[in-house]
Design an enzyme around this catalytic site. Structure first.
Site, PDB file in Angstrom:
ATOM      1  N   HIS A   1      53.196  17.399  94.614  1.00  0.00           N
ATOM      2  CA  HIS A   1      53.911  17.373  95.891  1.00  0.00           C
ATOM      3  C   HIS A   1      55.349  17.856  95.722  1.00  0.00           C
ATOM      4  CE1 HIS A   1      50.713  15.162  98.059  1.00  0.00           C
ATOM      5  NE2 HIS A   1      50.450  14.693  96.850  1.00  0.00           N
TER       6      HIS A   1
ATOM      7  N   GLU B   1      80.445  11.539  72.884  1.00  0.00           N
ATOM      8  CA  GLU B   1      79.865  10.803  74.013  1.00  0.00           C
ATOM      9  C   GLU B   1      79.416   9.403  73.589  1.00  0.00           C
ATOM     10  OE1 GLU B   1      78.349  15.129  74.751  1.00  0.00           O
ATOM     11  OE2 GLU B   1      78.866  13.855  73.033  1.00  0.00           O
TER      12      GLU B   1
ATOM     13  N   GLY C   1      67.989  15.573  65.171  1.00  0.00           N
ATOM     14  CA  GLY C   1      67.975  14.588  66.250  1.00  0.00           C
ATOM     15  C   GLY C   1      66.727  14.624  67.106  1.00  0.00           C
ATOM     16  N   ARG C   2      66.298  15.834  67.491  1.00  0.00           N
ATOM     17  CA  ARG C   2      65.138  15.948  68.377  1.00  0.00           C
ATOM     18  C   ARG C   2      63.835  15.677  67.647  1.00  0.00           C
ATOM     19  NH1 ARG C   2      67.695  20.503  67.175  1.00  0.00           N
ATOM     20  NH2 ARG C   2      66.628  22.344  66.339  1.00  0.00           N
TER      21      ARG C   2
ATOM     22  N   GLU D   1      65.762  23.565  72.419  1.00  0.00           N
ATOM     23  CA  GLU D   1      66.835  23.516  71.434  1.00  0.00           C
ATOM     24  C   GLU D   1      66.382  24.097  70.105  1.00  0.00           C
ATOM     25  OE1 GLU D   1      70.043  20.294  71.482  1.00  0.00           O
ATOM     26  OE2 GLU D   1      68.870  19.711  69.715  1.00  0.00           O
TER      27      GLU D   1
ATOM     28  N   LYS E   1      80.946  21.839  73.306  1.00  0.00           N
ATOM     29  CA  LYS E   1      81.616  20.634  72.787  1.00  0.00           C
ATOM     30  C   LYS E   1      83.031  20.955  72.321  1.00  0.00           C
ATOM     31  CE  LYS E   1      77.507  18.203  71.021  1.00  0.00           C
ATOM     32  NZ  LYS E   1      76.885  17.644  69.794  1.00  0.00           N
TER      33      LYS E   1
ATOM     34  N   LYS F   1      74.145  10.016  63.808  1.00  0.00           N
ATOM     35  CA  LYS F   1      73.973  10.364  62.393  1.00  0.00           C
ATOM     36  C   LYS F   1      75.321  10.581  61.723  1.00  0.00           C
ATOM     37  CE  LYS F   1      71.788  14.205  61.566  1.00  0.00           C
ATOM     38  NZ  LYS F   1      70.651  15.144  61.437  1.00  0.00           N
TER      39      LYS F   1
END
Length: 527
Positions: free
Chosen positions: A388, A219, A270-271, A357, A503, A213
Site C-alpha cells: 500500500h 554522535e 561495524g555493519r 556502505e 564527518k 570501537k
C-alpha cells in the site's frame, strides 16, 4: 594462487554481457513447466531456510556462465583466503574476521599474538556471565534493585544491526519464555531521539551500553553525555548504569566510568558486527545468552554453505551472482527487500547499510577507477504495508527493480484469528505468492491503466518460522552475498571512506573556522 582482476577483464564476464534479455519470467512461470522450475530452482540454506530463484531471469545457459564467472573470479577461494586471515580490507590494511565470531572455518588466525577465535569465544563467555549475573540479581543497582531494561547507545553498525535483530526476536522470546529485559536504542545525534527514549525509561533500573570501537565517535559520545545528565538527574551513579563495547585500545577500555567493558577489534566492521559483542551484549541481556548462541549457530551454518564451489548448492553465492547479472547485464538500478514478517521491520534498513556502505564503490581494491556499475540501491518495508506504499512503482513504473521476498509459514506468537475462512498468517502468505506471480506474469487489459507488463524478477527466502537460528542464517546469507559481489567487482567491501568526508566537514563547521558554502549554509541553520 589468488589473483585480483577487474570484472571486465574476465572471459566469463564478457560472455555474460552477451546474454542480456534471454529469459522472460512471464513465459517461464506461465508455461506447463513452471511447477518443475519452481521446484528445481531452489537451494537449501542454513537453519531450515531455502532460497528460491525460479522467478529470476535465468536459464541453464546463464547459470552455467555465472558458474564460470564464480570459478574464474575465484570467489570461494577468496572467501577461504578471508577465513584464513589474509588482509582482504586493502583500504585499511586489515583482516576481515566477522565470520570468525561464529565459527572456525579457516586456519588459526593470530593477530598481535592473540588467537582471534579464542578471543571471540572468550568475549561471548564474558558477556554470558555478565548477563546471567544481571538476570539472577547478583549484579544490581545502587539501591540493590534488579535491572529491568537495557538501552544501547550507538550509531550505524552499532545500532542498525542489533536493533533489527532485537526486534526480529522480541515476540519469539516472549512466546518462548526467554524474554529477560526490554531493550531500547539511542542513535541519532538529534536530541529529540535521546530525550524520547529516556523519558520512557526507569533510569534507576536501566543498563546503558555505549558502543564505539574507537571510543571517539562524535554522535555516540554526545549521546552518552546526554544520557549521563539524565542519570545524574535521577540521583544515580553513571558508573553503576553503563557498560562499554569497544576495542581494548580505546579510551573506554579498562575505564572505571563503566561497570564492565566487552571487546571487539578492528577486524570487525561495524555493519558486520551483529555477531560480535556489539550485538551480543544487548541480545544476551534482552533474551539470555543461550538465544544469542543459537543466533551464532545459525550464522555459522550459512557460513559453511558459502564454501561450496557448486553454485547450485551455495545460496549466498547464487544470490550474489544473479544480483551481478541483474545489475551489470540487465542494468537494474535497485533491489527491494520485502520481508513478509513484521518482526523484520528494521531488517531492510540494516541491509541498506550492509550493502550500500560495502559495495557503493567506484574504484577497485587498488584505488583505480572501474568502468562498470557496482552496488545497487537497497530499500524495502515489510509486507503487506509496502503493498500500500511503493508497490505501484514496482508493478507499473518505468524502471524494472528486482525483488527479494522473505516469508515464513508460521508466525512467531502463535496468535491468530480466522476471518472469511482463513487465518491472518494464511492471508499474509497468500499475498507473497500472489505478488511473486503478479510481478512475474503481469496482466493484459484493454485499459492501459490497468495493464501490467510483468517480467519483474524476484527471489524468495522462506522457512517454517523466524527464530534465533534462522535469523542468524538469514543475516549471514546477506553478509556473504555482499562479500561475493564485492569480490566479483574487485572492490573493497570492508571500508567506508564515503562516510568520512561529511564527518570531517561537520567538525570544521562546529569549529567556526569556515568560509564559502560551508559558512553560508551554516548561517541558515546554526544560531
Amino acid at each position: 594462487m589468488i589473483t585480483w582482476s577487474n570484472a571486465d577483464k574476465l572471459e566469463a564476464w564478457k560472455k555474460l554481457l552477451s546474454l542480456k534479455g534471454m529469459v522472460s519470467v512471464a513465459d517461464e512461470l506461465s508455461s506447463s513447466t513452471a511447477v518443475d522450475r519452481i521446484s528445481k530452482y531452489s537451494i537449501p540454506m542454513g537453519a531450515g531456510l531455502s532460497y528460491n530463484y525460479a522467478a529470476k531471469e535465468v536459464n541453464e545457459q546463464i547459470l552455467k556462465t555465472l558458474s564460470d564467472l564464480a570459478e574464474e573470479s575465484q570467489l570461494v577461494e577468496k572467501y577461504q583466503d578471508l577465513l584464513n586471515g589474509s588482509v582482504i580490507n586493502t583500504g585499511e590494511k586489515r583482516m576481515v574476521l566477522h565470520q570468525l565470531t561464529r565459527g572456525q572455518l579457516g586456519k588459526d588466525v593470530i593477530a598481535d599474538g592473540v588467537n582471534k577465535r579464542e578471543f571471540y569465544i572468550n568475549e561471548v563467555k564474558r558477556i554470558a556471565e555478565f548477563a546471567d549475573q544481571v538476570h539472577s540479581g547478583k549484579i544490581v543497582n545502587e539501591k540493590g534493585e534488579k535491572y529491568t531494561s537495557v538501552c544501547q547507545i550507538g550509531i550505524g553498525g552499532s545500532d542498525l544491526g542489533p536493533r533489527a535483530m532485537y526486534l526480529a526476536l522480541e515476540n519469539w522470546a516472549k512466546k518462548n519464555n526467554t524474554f529477560k529485559m526490554e531493550a531500547h536504542f539511542i542513535s541519532n545525534v538529534d536530541p529529540d531521539d535521546a530525550a524520547s527514549v529516556l523519558k520512557s525509561l526507569d533510569i534507576s533500573k536501566t543498563i546503558f551500553i555505549l558502543v564505539s570501537k574507537s571510543g571517539t565517535t562524535l554522535e555516540t559520545l554526545t549521546n552518552e553525555s546526554f544520557v549521563k545528565n539524565y542519570i545524574k538527574a535521577a540521583g544515580c551513579d553513571a558508573s553503576k548504569h553503563m557498560i562499554a563495547v569497544t576495542s581494548e585500545t580505546s579510551p573506554l577500555a579498562h575505564n572505571p566510568a563503566y561497570m564492565k567493558a566487552f571487546y571487539m577489534d578492528d577486524f570487525i566492521g561495524g555493519r558486520y558486527s551483529s555477531t560480535s559483542g556489539v550485538g551480543g551484549a544487548i541480545l544476551s541481556l534482552a533474551f539470555g545468552p543461550k538465544v544469542f548462541q543459537e543466533f551464532l549457530d545459525g550464522a555459522s551454518e550459512e557460513d559453511k554453505l558459502a564454501l561450496n564451489k557448486d553454485i547450485l548448492k551455495n545460496p549466498a553465492l547464487m544470490d550474489a551472482l544473479i544480483g551481478v547479472y541483474e545489475r551489470n547485464v540487465q542494468e537494474y538500478p535497485a533491489t527491494a527487500i520485502l520481508p513478509y514478517s513484521q518482526a523484520l521491520s528494521r531488517f531492510p534498513a540494516h541491509l541498506q547499510q550492509l550493502d550500500m556502505e560495502s559495495n557503493g564503490k567506484s574504484v577497485n581494491r587498488f584505488g583505480e577507477k572501474i568502468d562498470y556499475v557496482t552496488g545497487p540501491v537497497i530499500f524495502g518495508e515489510p509486507g503487506t504495508n509496502g503493498q500500500h506504499s511503493f508497490y505501484q512503482l514496482l508493478h507499473q513504473g518505468t524502471d524494472i527493480l528486482p525483488l527479494q521476498f522473505i516469508a515464513f509459514q508460521e508466525n512467531q506468537t502463535g496468535e491468530d484469528v480466522v476471518i472469511e475462512d482463513s487465518t491472518s498468517q494464511k492471508k499474509l502468505c497468500a499475498n507473497v505468492v500472489a505478488q511473486i506471480v503478479a510481478f512475474a506474469c503481469g496482466k493484459e487489459d484493454a485499459d492501459p491503466n490497468k495493464s501490467f507488463a510483468g517480467n519483474r524478477p524476484s527471489s524468495l527466502i522462506y522457512g517454517k518460522s523466524l527464530c534465533p537460528k534462522s535469523l542468524g542464517a538469514l543475516l549471514a546469507h546477506y553478509e556473504n552475498k555482499v562479500m561475493f559481489q564485492g569480490f566479483v567487482w574487485n572492490i573493497n567491501s570492508f571500508d567506508q571512506e564515503g562516510v568520512q568526508l561529511g564527518k570531517k566537514l561537520a567538525k570544521t563547521v562546529l569549529s567556526g573556522n569556515m568560509e564559502g558554502a560551508l559558512k553560508a549554509y551554516a548561517s541558515l541553520l546554526i544560531k
